[in-house]
Design a protein around this motif. Sequence first.
Motif, PDB file in Angstrom:
ATOM      1  N   ALA A 222       0.853  -1.196   0.000  1.00 47.70           N
ATOM      2  CA  ALA A 222       0.000   0.000   0.000  1.00 47.70           C
ATOM      3  C   ALA A 222       0.879   1.233   0.000  1.00 47.70           C
ATOM      4  N   THR A 223       0.364   2.314  -0.529  1.00 45.98           N
ATOM      5  CA  THR A 223       1.026   3.597  -0.337  1.00 45.98           C
ATOM      6  C   THR A 223       0.369   4.248   0.868  1.00 45.98           C
ATOM      7  N   VAL A 224       1.167   4.581   1.866  1.00 48.15           N
ATOM      8  CA  VAL A 224       0.627   5.100   3.125  1.00 48.15           C
ATOM      9  C   VAL A 224       0.771   6.622   3.228  1.00 48.15           C
ATOM     10  N   LYS A 225       1.144   7.255   2.130  1.00 47.92           N
ATOM     11  CA  LYS A 225       1.252   8.717   2.146  1.00 47.92           C
ATOM     12  C   LYS A 225      -0.148   9.339   2.154  1.00 47.92           C
ATOM     13  N   PHE A 226      -0.383  10.211   3.103  1.00 45.12           N
ATOM     14  CA  PHE A 226      -1.706  10.843   3.216  1.00 45.12           C
ATOM     15  C   PHE A 226      -1.983  11.807   2.059  1.00 45.12           C
ATOM     16  N   ILE A 236      -2.216   1.555  -6.656  1.00 47.23           N
ATOM     17  CA  ILE A 236      -1.588   0.616  -5.714  1.00 47.23           C
ATOM     18  C   ILE A 236      -2.614  -0.009  -4.779  1.00 47.23           C
ATOM     19  N   ASN A 237      -3.425   0.829  -4.137  1.00 46.36           N
ATOM     20  CA  ASN A 237      -4.311   0.346  -3.078  1.00 46.36           C
ATOM     21  C   ASN A 237      -5.539  -0.388  -3.595  1.00 46.36           C
ATOM     22  N   ILE A 257      -5.780 -16.244   2.173  1.00 42.40           N
ATOM     23  CA  ILE A 257      -5.329 -14.909   1.765  1.00 42.40           C
ATOM     24  C   ILE A 257      -5.625 -13.957   2.913  1.00 42.40           C
ATOM     25  N   THR A 258      -4.649 -13.116   3.238  1.00 46.16           N
ATOM     26  CA  THR A 258      -4.868 -12.048   4.212  1.00 46.16           C
ATOM     27  C   THR A 258      -4.632 -10.715   3.514  1.00 46.16           C
ATOM     28  N   HIS A 259      -5.665  -9.876   3.526  1.00 45.79           N
ATOM     29  CA  HIS A 259      -5.535  -8.522   2.970  1.00 45.79           C
ATOM     30  C   HIS A 259      -5.372  -7.555   4.129  1.00 45.79           C
ATOM     31  N   VAL A 260      -4.284  -6.800   4.123  1.00 43.05           N
ATOM     32  CA  VAL A 260      -4.004  -5.841   5.192  1.00 43.05           C
ATOM     33  C   VAL A 260      -4.620  -4.501   4.825  1.00 43.05           C
ATOM     34  N   SER A 261      -5.629  -4.098   5.582  1.00 43.12           N
ATOM     35  CA  SER A 261      -6.295  -2.815   5.366  1.00 43.12           C
ATOM     36  C   SER A 261      -5.857  -1.841   6.459  1.00 43.12           C
ATOM     37  N   TYR A 312      -5.412   8.282   1.258  1.00 47.97           N
ATOM     38  CA  TYR A 312      -5.075   6.985   1.843  1.00 47.97           C
ATOM     39  C   TYR A 312      -6.322   6.313   2.420  1.00 47.97           C
ATOM     40  N   CYS A 313      -7.004   6.983   3.330  1.00 47.61           N
ATOM     41  CA  CYS A 313      -8.221   6.416   3.935  1.00 47.61           C
ATOM     42  C   CYS A 313      -9.288   6.166   2.868  1.00 47.61           C
ATOM     43  N   PHE A 314      -9.381   7.071   1.906  1.00 51.13           N
ATOM     44  CA  PHE A 314     -10.390   6.975   0.851  1.00 51.13           C
ATOM     45  C   PHE A 314     -10.185   5.709   0.007  1.00 51.13           C
ATOM     46  N   THR A 315      -8.966   5.506  -0.482  1.00 53.20           N
ATOM     47  CA  THR A 315      -8.704   4.355  -1.348  1.00 53.20           C
ATOM     48  C   THR A 315      -8.688   3.039  -0.572  1.00 53.20           C
ATOM     49  N   LYS A 316      -8.267   3.047   0.688  1.00 57.38           N
ATOM     50  CA  LYS A 316      -8.281   1.814   1.475  1.00 57.38           C
ATOM     51  C   LYS A 316      -9.719   1.357   1.741  1.00 57.38           C
ATOM     52  N   ALA A 317     -10.647   2.303   1.894  1.00 56.13           N
ATOM     53  CA  ALA A 317     -12.055   1.942   2.065  1.00 56.13           C
ATOM     54  C   ALA A 317     -12.595   1.267   0.812  1.00 56.13           C
ATOM     55  N   ILE A 318     -12.230   1.777  -0.355  1.00 59.35           N
ATOM     56  CA  ILE A 318     -12.699   1.196  -1.612  1.00 59.35           C
ATOM     57  C   ILE A 318     -11.983  -0.123  -1.889  1.00 59.35           C
ATOM     58  N   ALA A 319     -10.756  -0.265  -1.409  1.00 57.83           N
ATOM     59  CA  ALA A 319     -10.036  -1.536  -1.552  1.00 57.83           C
ATOM     60  C   ALA A 319     -10.762  -2.646  -0.795  1.00 57.83           C
ATOM     61  N   GLU A 320     -11.335  -2.323   0.350  1.00 58.57           N
ATOM     62  CA  GLU A 320     -12.123  -3.317   1.090  1.00 58.57           C
ATOM     63  C   GLU A 320     -13.347  -3.738   0.279  1.00 58.57           C
TER      64      GLU A 320
END
Length: 474
Positions: A222-226, A236-237, A257-261, A312-320
């Motif tokens: 993941a890219t963790v840059k805000f 990426i995410n 499979i483990t997805h790290v959110s 970051y928070c936005f794309t990680k939510a959609i990744a879920e």
Amino acid sequence: MAQWMEGQRKAEALENIDVFGKPTDKQLNELNNVRKLSKELQENLQDIENSVRTAEVDNQTMNPTAPILDYSEDHEFVSANQLDDYYAQEDLIDTKEAEKQRLTKGKASKTDIQMFYKDQCVFLTGGTGFLGKVLIEKLLRSCGDIDTLYVLVRPKRGKDPVTRLHDMLDEFLFHRAHEENPKGIHKVIPIVGDMEMPGIGLSDEDRKMLTSKVTIIINSAATVKFDEKLSIATGINVRGTKEVLKLAKECRNLKAITHVSTAFSNTHLQYIEEKFYEPPMSVEALEAVSQIDDSILESVLPTILGNRPNTYCFTKAIAEEAVRIHGEGLPICIVRPSIVVSTYDEPVRGWTDSVYGPTGLVVGIGTGVLRTMYMDVNKVADMVPVDLCVNAIIVSAYHTAMKYKENETSDIPIYNFVSGAQAPIRWGEFIEYNRRFGMQTPTIKAVWYYGLNPTNNYYMFMFYNFFLHYLPAL
């Protein structure tokens, strides 16, 4: 002797003249008997000396001549019960330490989790990041019987993937793993790829090999840059996650499979349960939006983000949401860690190579550079040590494999790995701990004396920022 004298008179060489003649067999036997007798005498003499020395020690013990010192005035005597309690406590400490050493150095019997990972082929994304490094170290050290650990690596800063991975494995973090599992380094295999590229950049040969061998997939990339651009964060995410799930569906021997959110994928909610939430945008819509020119995206980004604080928070939510849709039917789970900080205990205490989040705050305050911050000190600072987070990820894959049944249609399990629910610490407390211990052991790289003025008043923050940051910088 006559021959010798004649040789001297004629100045002949003496090498070939036998002066004394050859000894007879009788003379040789007598010589051997003398040697044996001499050896026996030496041994008997040594036994006598030892007996005398032992007798002297026993005599000194029974009849001491040295004065017995009286320390009764200097020491407080304890009762037998107190002494028993003391030794019992010492024994308990020694037992705990021995058990810890036994467990951490692989001398204990194998756990169910270690037996599960035996002979498994693990594919890891994000292996060169902060979390990924500790994950590789833990697998090599504690699950040393794994068959292979494939790590997705891309070329970076002029280094090819193989060089990057070898340089990483030479870092201090892996010293303990090398000591306890010297052959483990040969099980780590770099796979050239890139999460932003179609098919995560795998070659046909690598893809064929992975789909035939891989049994466990851990997607921690993941890219963790805000402040990351939306197009990059999406690639990426979100898109990268979709491609990993596509690869997983092709794996013939897949077990888990483990997805790290992240626990902050739904920051707009007061309480976050272990379940899926409505995404701010569909996966397809985000992929379409991310194709727009970056200059145009930047102007409308606040509108797109809505109640999410950053990309970051936005794309990680959609990744879920991508996991929910494309992971259906797969043995998959989601782990949501909160703010991941330095190690608690393994492989060494306090290790980190990241200056993001609280670590950057500590560095800024400790060096005297950070003088004020816009924050609410009464809010909970939800942080988790990276080594405990890695343990949770490893266990989640094991638990998913054990609980999964083929063609199962139940919900995908989600695990919130946080500290705020059980042991909350507030930002004010966190800053105070850093001030207290930072003043005791200050860094030699400080450029100004310690002094932080946090405030949740925006205008007060601007005032502090002007006088404590802007003017000193000039």
